[in-house]
Write a protein that holds these residues in place. Structure first.
Motif, PDB file in Angstrom:
ATOM      1  N   GLN A   1       0.973  -1.137   0.038  1.00  0.00           N
ATOM      2  CA  GLN A   1       0.065  -0.017  -0.002  1.00  0.00           C
ATOM      3  C   GLN A   1       0.804   1.131  -0.097  1.00  0.00           C
ATOM      4  O   GLN A   1       0.600   2.140   0.403  1.00  0.00           O
ATOM      5  N   LEU A   2       2.050   1.223  -0.558  1.00  0.00           N
ATOM      6  CA  LEU A   2       2.672   2.362  -0.542  1.00  0.00           C
ATOM      7  C   LEU A   2       2.288   3.540  -1.194  1.00  0.00           C
ATOM      8  O   LEU A   2       2.529   4.585  -0.775  1.00  0.00           O
ATOM      9  N   GLY A   3       1.395   3.479  -2.210  1.00  0.00           N
ATOM     10  CA  GLY A   3       0.793   4.475  -3.095  1.00  0.00           C
ATOM     11  C   GLY A   3      -0.131   5.212  -1.822  1.00  0.00           C
ATOM     12  O   GLY A   3       0.023   6.660  -1.964  1.00  0.00           O
ATOM     13  N   GLN A   4      -1.040   4.362  -1.160  1.00  0.00           N
ATOM     14  CA  GLN A   4      -1.731   5.083  -0.199  1.00  0.00           C
ATOM     15  C   GLN A   4      -1.040   5.942   0.709  1.00  0.00           C
ATOM     16  O   GLN A   4      -1.208   7.012   1.209  1.00  0.00           O
TER      17      GLN A   4
ATOM     18  N   ARG B   1       1.978  12.919   1.936  1.00  0.00           N
ATOM     19  CA  ARG B   1       1.821  14.442   1.303  1.00  0.00           C
ATOM     20  C   ARG B   1       0.798  15.286   1.501  1.00  0.00           C
ATOM     21  O   ARG B   1       0.907  16.360   1.563  1.00  0.00           O
ATOM     22  N   HIS B   2      -0.260  14.470   2.196  1.00  0.00           N
ATOM     23  CA  HIS B   2      -1.536  15.478   2.564  1.00  0.00           C
ATOM     24  C   HIS B   2      -2.028  15.334   3.911  1.00  0.00           C
ATOM     25  O   HIS B   2      -2.622  16.159   4.264  1.00  0.00           O
ATOM     26  N   GLY B   3      -1.072  14.564   4.484  1.00  0.00           N
ATOM     27  CA  GLY B   3      -1.385  14.624   6.219  1.00  0.00           C
ATOM     28  C   GLY B   3      -0.572  15.531   6.780  1.00  0.00           C
ATOM     29  O   GLY B   3       0.099  16.494   6.244  1.00  0.00           O
ATOM     30  N   SER B   4      -0.366  15.425   8.239  1.00  0.00           N
ATOM     31  CA  SER B   4       0.217  16.351   8.916  1.00  0.00           C
ATOM     32  C   SER B   4       1.956  15.980   8.862  1.00  0.00           C
ATOM     33  O   SER B   4       2.171  15.156   8.420  1.00  0.00           O
ATOM     34  N   GLU B   5       2.769  16.985   8.846  1.00  0.00           N
ATOM     35  CA  GLU B   5       4.147  16.940   8.731  1.00  0.00           C
ATOM     36  C   GLU B   5       4.821  15.815   9.615  1.00  0.00           C
ATOM     37  O   GLU B   5       5.801  15.382   9.503  1.00  0.00           O
TER      38      GLU B   5
END
Length: 89
Positions: free
Chosen positions: A61-64, A70-74
């Motif tokens: 599931q590396l794509g997920q 990229r869209h979550g928290s740092e």
């Protein structure tokens, strides 16, 4: 190779086939994940299997995982990115 501290870069490197990046991700998370699994499962052998299964799932599931990072928290970590946390125990 990416620095150990940057999970998003490790994921990108793993997607590109960098085995050292996968080893770095494993080294970063395996012990903590094992300890967590022993605490939940109360069996060392089952915990070892769970760690192996988790890393197999992470690779599948590396794509997920990459999208979440990229869209979550740092401060996202592997467990958070895979939807696994101590709250789910």
């Amino acid at each position: 190779m990416p620095q150990k501290g940057d999970l998003a870069e490790l994921v990108t490197a793993i997607q590109a086939g960098d085995r050292d990046a996968f080893a770095a991700m494993y080294d970063r998370y395996a012990d903590h994940l094992y300890d967590f699994c022993v605490g939940v499962l109360r069996d060392k052998h089952d915990a070892e299997d769970a760690v192996q299964d988790t890393f197999a799932l992470a690779v599948q599931q590396l794509g997920q995982l990459d999208m979440h990072l990229r869209h979550g928290s740092e401060g996202a970590d592997l467990g958070e990115a895979l939807g696994v946390s101590e709250d789910h125990a």
